[in-house]
Design a protein around this motif. Sequence first.
Motif, PDB file in Angstrom:
ATOM      1  N   ASP A  49       3.789  -1.946  -7.187  1.00 44.20           N
ATOM      2  CA  ASP A  49       5.183  -1.739  -7.577  1.00 44.20           C
ATOM      3  C   ASP A  49       5.567  -0.272  -7.701  1.00 44.20           C
ATOM      4  N   LEU A  50       4.631   0.638  -7.491  1.00 38.86           N
ATOM      5  CA  LEU A  50       4.956   2.058  -7.611  1.00 38.86           C
ATOM      6  C   LEU A  50       4.599   2.789  -6.323  1.00 38.86           C
ATOM      7  N   ASP A  51       5.072   4.024  -6.207  1.00 39.64           N
ATOM      8  CA  ASP A  51       4.724   4.870  -5.072  1.00 39.64           C
ATOM      9  C   ASP A  51       3.317   5.401  -5.323  1.00 39.64           C
ATOM     10  N   TYR A  52       2.334   4.628  -4.894  1.00 41.01           N
ATOM     11  CA  TYR A  52       0.934   4.883  -5.248  1.00 41.01           C
ATOM     12  C   TYR A  52       0.493   6.282  -4.832  1.00 41.01           C
ATOM     13  N   ASP A  53       0.822   6.663  -3.616  1.00 42.81           N
ATOM     14  CA  ASP A  53       0.352   7.957  -3.113  1.00 42.81           C
ATOM     15  C   ASP A  53       0.917   9.123  -3.914  1.00 42.81           C
ATOM     16  N   CYS A  90     -10.441   0.462  -2.394  1.00 38.76           N
ATOM     17  CA  CYS A  90     -10.123   1.678  -1.637  1.00 38.76           C
ATOM     18  C   CYS A  90      -8.672   2.113  -1.802  1.00 38.76           C
ATOM     19  N   GLY A  91      -7.802   1.227  -2.298  1.00 29.52           N
ATOM     20  CA  GLY A  91      -6.396   1.600  -2.443  1.00 29.52           C
ATOM     21  C   GLY A  91      -5.793   1.987  -1.109  1.00 29.52           C
ATOM     22  N   THR A  92      -5.114   3.116  -1.060  1.00 28.44           N
ATOM     23  CA  THR A  92      -4.523   3.581   0.190  1.00 28.44           C
ATOM     24  C   THR A  92      -5.424   4.581   0.909  1.00 28.44           C
ATOM     25  N   GLY A  93      -6.669   4.691   0.486  1.00 32.09           N
ATOM     26  CA  GLY A  93      -7.614   5.567   1.167  1.00 32.09           C
ATOM     27  C   GLY A  93      -7.796   6.913   0.524  1.00 32.09           C
ATOM     28  N   ARG A 123      -3.410   2.694   8.057  1.00 27.77           N
ATOM     29  CA  ARG A 123      -2.527   3.684   8.684  1.00 27.77           C
ATOM     30  C   ARG A 123      -3.018   5.102   8.404  1.00 27.77           C
ATOM     31  N   ARG A 124      -3.446   5.357   7.160  1.00 31.77           N
ATOM     32  CA  ARG A 124      -3.919   6.702   6.807  1.00 31.77           C
ATOM     33  C   ARG A 124      -5.163   7.070   7.629  1.00 31.77           C
ATOM     34  N   LEU A 125      -6.091   6.147   7.761  1.00 35.48           N
ATOM     35  CA  LEU A 125      -7.297   6.437   8.531  1.00 35.48           C
ATOM     36  C   LEU A 125      -6.966   6.683   9.996  1.00 35.48           C
TER      37      LEU A 125
END
Length: 217
Positions: A49-53, A90-93, A123-125
Amino acid sequence: MPSSAHLLKCPRCSSPLAPEASCPACGLAPSVDGVMDFVAGSRTTKLDDLDYDAFYDVSPERADRDFATVKRLLGERLPASLGNAIEIGCGTGGFTVGALRGLALENAVLTDISPRMLRRCRRRLQEVGVLGKQNTVFATYSGNEDCFAEAAYDCCFGSAVVHHILDDDGFFRSVARWLKPGGRAFFVEPSARCHWALVLTTADVAAILLARDADPD
């Protein structure tokens, strides 16, 4: 499905998954949009629900720094080359990028409770050019699913994830089963000082809110 399918098993009947990401024994087909979704909505995370990065200052540069610190602290206990590795949460990497850049792997299984996080991680990888360095599988895992092959991994690691798992004793027993004889595991966690600061801050916030409104709801 890459050749790393042998690192996964069916959580319903424990049979090895076929290369096409389905169970030949019971027919379970957990692959959804390139993610092995073993959690399948049974659990969710508020982090979606939040802007994780932005909230956690995730970037490839920070990933490299964080992994370099861990690698320095572990020293010879962390070989430069590993066969099969699994990352929990791993979350968003945010840590993954550094790990995949800093380790030579044959297969990587990257997990998180959230399919959305895993798609962001993928996508990040891709953006930083490390996705094709090894066979990579993305799989949802909440700490409860029995979906990873036993004695199949050379390394298991995670960053800021164990404190989210309620049954940590059971989790570590699972990790021990996943690892090959002589396998390694490491987890990076916030310090006790950090947790104590969070407790005090939460208590202050609760006191302020209760002073404004006597209704605890």
